[in-house]
Design a protein around this motif. Sequence first.
Motif, PDB file in Angstrom:
ATOM      1  N   ASP A  10       0.810  -1.211   0.000  1.00 40.31           N
ATOM      2  CA  ASP A  10       0.000   0.000   0.000  1.00 40.31           C
ATOM      3  C   ASP A  10       0.848   1.268   0.000  1.00 40.31           C
ATOM      4  OD1 ASP A  10      -1.046   0.699   3.434  1.00 40.31           O
ATOM      5  OD2 ASP A  10       0.908   0.231   2.610  1.00 40.31           O
ATOM      6  N   GLY A  11       2.126   1.186   0.288  1.00 40.69           N
ATOM      7  CA  GLY A  11       3.006   2.348   0.244  1.00 40.69           C
ATOM      8  C   GLY A  11       2.656   3.424   1.249  1.00 40.69           C
ATOM      9  N   SER A  12       1.797   3.119   2.184  1.00 41.65           N
ATOM     10  CA  SER A  12       1.306   4.133   3.113  1.00 41.65           C
ATOM     11  C   SER A  12       2.319   4.466   4.185  1.00 41.65           C
ATOM     12  CB  SER A  12       0.023   3.630   3.776  1.00 41.65           C
ATOM     13  OG  SER A  12      -0.361   4.501   4.808  1.00 41.65           O
ATOM     14  N   GLY A  13       2.443   5.744   4.459  1.00 42.27           N
ATOM     15  CA  GLY A  13       3.286   6.174   5.557  1.00 42.27           C
ATOM     16  C   GLY A  13       2.485   6.377   6.827  1.00 42.27           C
ATOM     17  N   PHE A  14       1.158   6.201   6.759  1.00 43.13           N
ATOM     18  CA  PHE A  14       0.327   6.350   7.947  1.00 43.13           C
ATOM     19  C   PHE A  14       0.466   5.112   8.826  1.00 43.13           C
ATOM     20  CE2 PHE A  14      -2.526   8.991   5.105  1.00 43.13           C
ATOM     21  CZ  PHE A  14      -2.129  10.196   5.643  1.00 43.13           C
ATOM     22  N   ARG A  15       0.545   5.347  10.135  1.00 48.91           N
ATOM     23  CA  ARG A  15       0.496   4.227  11.064  1.00 48.91           C
ATOM     24  C   ARG A  15      -0.892   3.589  10.975  1.00 48.91           C
ATOM     25  NH1 ARG A  15       0.096   6.190  15.824  1.00 48.91           N
ATOM     26  NH2 ARG A  15      -0.112   8.316  15.104  1.00 48.91           N
ATOM     27  N   ALA A  16      -0.936   2.284  11.189  1.00 51.78           N
ATOM     28  CA  ALA A  16      -2.201   1.557  11.081  1.00 51.78           C
ATOM     29  C   ALA A  16      -3.263   2.140  12.015  1.00 51.78           C
ATOM     30  CB  ALA A  16      -1.979   0.082  11.387  1.00 51.78           C
ATOM     31  N   GLY A  17      -2.872   2.487  13.237  1.00 51.74           N
ATOM     32  CA  GLY A  17      -3.827   3.034  14.199  1.00 51.74           C
ATOM     33  C   GLY A  17      -4.403   4.361  13.751  1.00 51.74           C
ATOM     34  N   PHE A  18      -3.552   5.222  13.183  1.00 47.56           N
ATOM     35  CA  PHE A  18      -4.034   6.520  12.690  1.00 47.56           C
ATOM     36  C   PHE A  18      -4.995   6.319  11.525  1.00 47.56           C
ATOM     37  CE2 PHE A  18      -3.885  10.029   9.718  1.00 47.56           C
ATOM     38  CZ  PHE A  18      -4.183  11.103  10.534  1.00 47.56           C
ATOM     39  N   LEU A  19      -4.634   5.447  10.598  1.00 50.57           N
ATOM     40  CA  LEU A  19      -5.462   5.214   9.422  1.00 50.57           C
ATOM     41  C   LEU A  19      -6.821   4.647   9.815  1.00 50.57           C
ATOM     42  CD1 LEU A  19      -5.540   5.336   6.331  1.00 50.57           C
ATOM     43  CD2 LEU A  19      -4.529   3.050   6.292  1.00 50.57           C
ATOM     44  N   MET A  55     -12.721   5.349  10.835  1.00 51.92           N
ATOM     45  CA  MET A  55     -13.872   5.231  11.726  1.00 51.92           C
ATOM     46  C   MET A  55     -14.467   6.595  12.049  1.00 51.92           C
ATOM     47  SD  MET A  55     -14.224   2.038  11.915  1.00 51.92           S
ATOM     48  CE  MET A  55     -15.472   1.856  13.187  1.00 51.92           C
ATOM     49  N   ALA A  56     -13.604   7.605  12.212  1.00 50.20           N
ATOM     50  CA  ALA A  56     -14.088   8.965  12.494  1.00 50.20           C
ATOM     51  C   ALA A  56     -14.892   9.507  11.314  1.00 50.20           C
ATOM     52  CB  ALA A  56     -12.919   9.885  12.819  1.00 50.20           C
ATOM     53  N   VAL A 111     -12.104   8.622   2.091  1.00 53.22           N
ATOM     54  CA  VAL A 111     -11.234   7.501   2.444  1.00 53.22           C
ATOM     55  C   VAL A 111     -10.363   7.111   1.249  1.00 53.22           C
ATOM     56  CG1 VAL A 111     -11.183   5.071   3.171  1.00 53.22           C
ATOM     57  CG2 VAL A 111     -12.735   6.682   4.285  1.00 53.22           C
ATOM     58  N   THR A 112     -10.914   7.198   0.050  1.00 51.11           N
ATOM     59  CA  THR A 112     -10.114   6.939  -1.157  1.00 51.11           C
ATOM     60  C   THR A 112      -8.962   7.930  -1.253  1.00 51.11           C
ATOM     61  OG1 THR A 112     -12.035   6.057  -2.335  1.00 51.11           O
ATOM     62  CG2 THR A 112     -10.186   6.785  -3.681  1.00 51.11           C
ATOM     63  N   LEU A 113      -9.263   9.209  -1.016  1.00 48.82           N
ATOM     64  CA  LEU A 113      -8.215  10.237  -1.060  1.00 48.82           C
ATOM     65  C   LEU A 113      -7.185  10.031   0.045  1.00 48.82           C
ATOM     66  CD1 LEU A 113     -10.343  13.415  -1.841  1.00 48.82           C
ATOM     67  CD2 LEU A 113      -8.639  12.347  -3.338  1.00 48.82           C
ATOM     68  N   LEU A 114      -7.652   9.676   1.222  1.00 47.04           N
ATOM     69  CA  LEU A 114      -6.746   9.431   2.342  1.00 47.04           C
ATOM     70  C   LEU A 114      -5.756   8.317   1.988  1.00 47.04           C
ATOM     71  CD1 LEU A 114      -6.120  10.047   5.382  1.00 47.04           C
ATOM     72  CD2 LEU A 114      -7.753   8.249   5.939  1.00 47.04           C
ATOM     73  N   ALA A 115      -6.277   7.235   1.456  1.00 48.50           N
ATOM     74  CA  ALA A 115      -5.417   6.108   1.090  1.00 48.50           C
ATOM     75  C   ALA A 115      -4.513   6.460  -0.095  1.00 48.50           C
ATOM     76  CB  ALA A 115      -6.275   4.892   0.760  1.00 48.50           C
ATOM     77  N   SER A 116      -5.061   7.128  -1.125  1.00 51.47           N
ATOM     78  CA  SER A 116      -4.245   7.427  -2.308  1.00 51.47           C
ATOM     79  C   SER A 116      -3.212   8.511  -2.033  1.00 51.47           C
ATOM     80  CB  SER A 116      -5.120   7.818  -3.492  1.00 51.47           C
ATOM     81  OG  SER A 116      -5.795   9.034  -3.240  1.00 51.47           O
ATOM     82  N   GLU A 117      -3.560   9.478  -1.198  1.00 50.10           N
ATOM     83  CA  GLU A 117      -2.597  10.533  -0.839  1.00 50.10           C
ATOM     84  C   GLU A 117      -1.428   9.939  -0.068  1.00 50.10           C
ATOM     85  OE1 GLU A 117      -0.968  14.377  -0.664  1.00 50.10           O
ATOM     86  OE2 GLU A 117      -2.618  13.592  -1.881  1.00 50.10           O
ATOM     87  N   ALA A 118      -1.728   8.988   0.795  1.00 53.03           N
ATOM     88  CA  ALA A 118      -0.657   8.339   1.557  1.00 53.03           C
ATOM     89  C   ALA A 118       0.271   7.569   0.621  1.00 53.03           C
ATOM     90  CB  ALA A 118      -1.259   7.384   2.595  1.00 53.03           C
ATOM     91  N   LYS A 119      -0.300   6.980  -0.426  1.00 56.81           N
ATOM     92  CA  LYS A 119       0.517   6.205  -1.368  1.00 56.81           C
ATOM     93  C   LYS A 119       1.433   7.086  -2.196  1.00 56.81           C
ATOM     94  CE  LYS A 119      -2.811   2.493  -1.860  1.00 56.81           C
ATOM     95  NZ  LYS A 119      -3.701   1.781  -2.751  1.00 56.81           N
TER      96      LYS A 119
END
Length: 197
Positions: free
Chosen positions: A135-144, A149-150, A184-192
């Motif tokens: 996923d290439g994400s730099g977000f920690r799993a807990g933050f994501l 959920m928020a 959520v799509t933007l959150l995931a794609s921006e992280a990538k």
Amino acid sequence: MTAAGNAEQTKVRILEAAMDEFSAHGIAGARVDRIAKRVGCNKNLLYIYFVNKETLFNTVLERSLTRVYEEIEFTEDDLPRYATAVFDFAMSHPDLMRLLLWSSLEQDANRVTARAEAWSGKMRALSSEAADGSDGSGFRAGFLLTSIMALATAWSAISPFGPTFDPDAADDTDRLREDVRKAVTLLASEAKTDPHR
């Protein structure tokens, strides 16, 4: 009907009445005598089945959350789909959302076994997804997961923001659901796109 079947039916009726009582009043404000009166049984029967009010509350919450975890599959490879499923559930079950709020206010969230186990499982799945680099994400799993959920519950009965500051948005749940999916799509794609986050 057998005595055992009768007892099970009574327990189910107690749990249903307790759901209404606890979601409206929390643990401290709930009254066992009101639950017993609604069910049409002696309140001592509630103590025989559930020992005390806190155990009854936790039983109601665990039962409700087990249903949620069975109905909403966590898809770490499709987080927007998961977020919209959570959104739909949160919007259509205000009583459970209030119950979760009371649980957060009045007790340690880790006391609720089903909730803690589900959260841990999702964290492992997200961490595993991130660890293999897919996923290439730099977000920690807990933050994501917390962010998802928020977003998914921002217009539910327990949120101090969506219903208060943007109450008209709840009149168009289809648009809100789509907004949650896009966010959520933007959150995931921006992280990538930025692996240094």
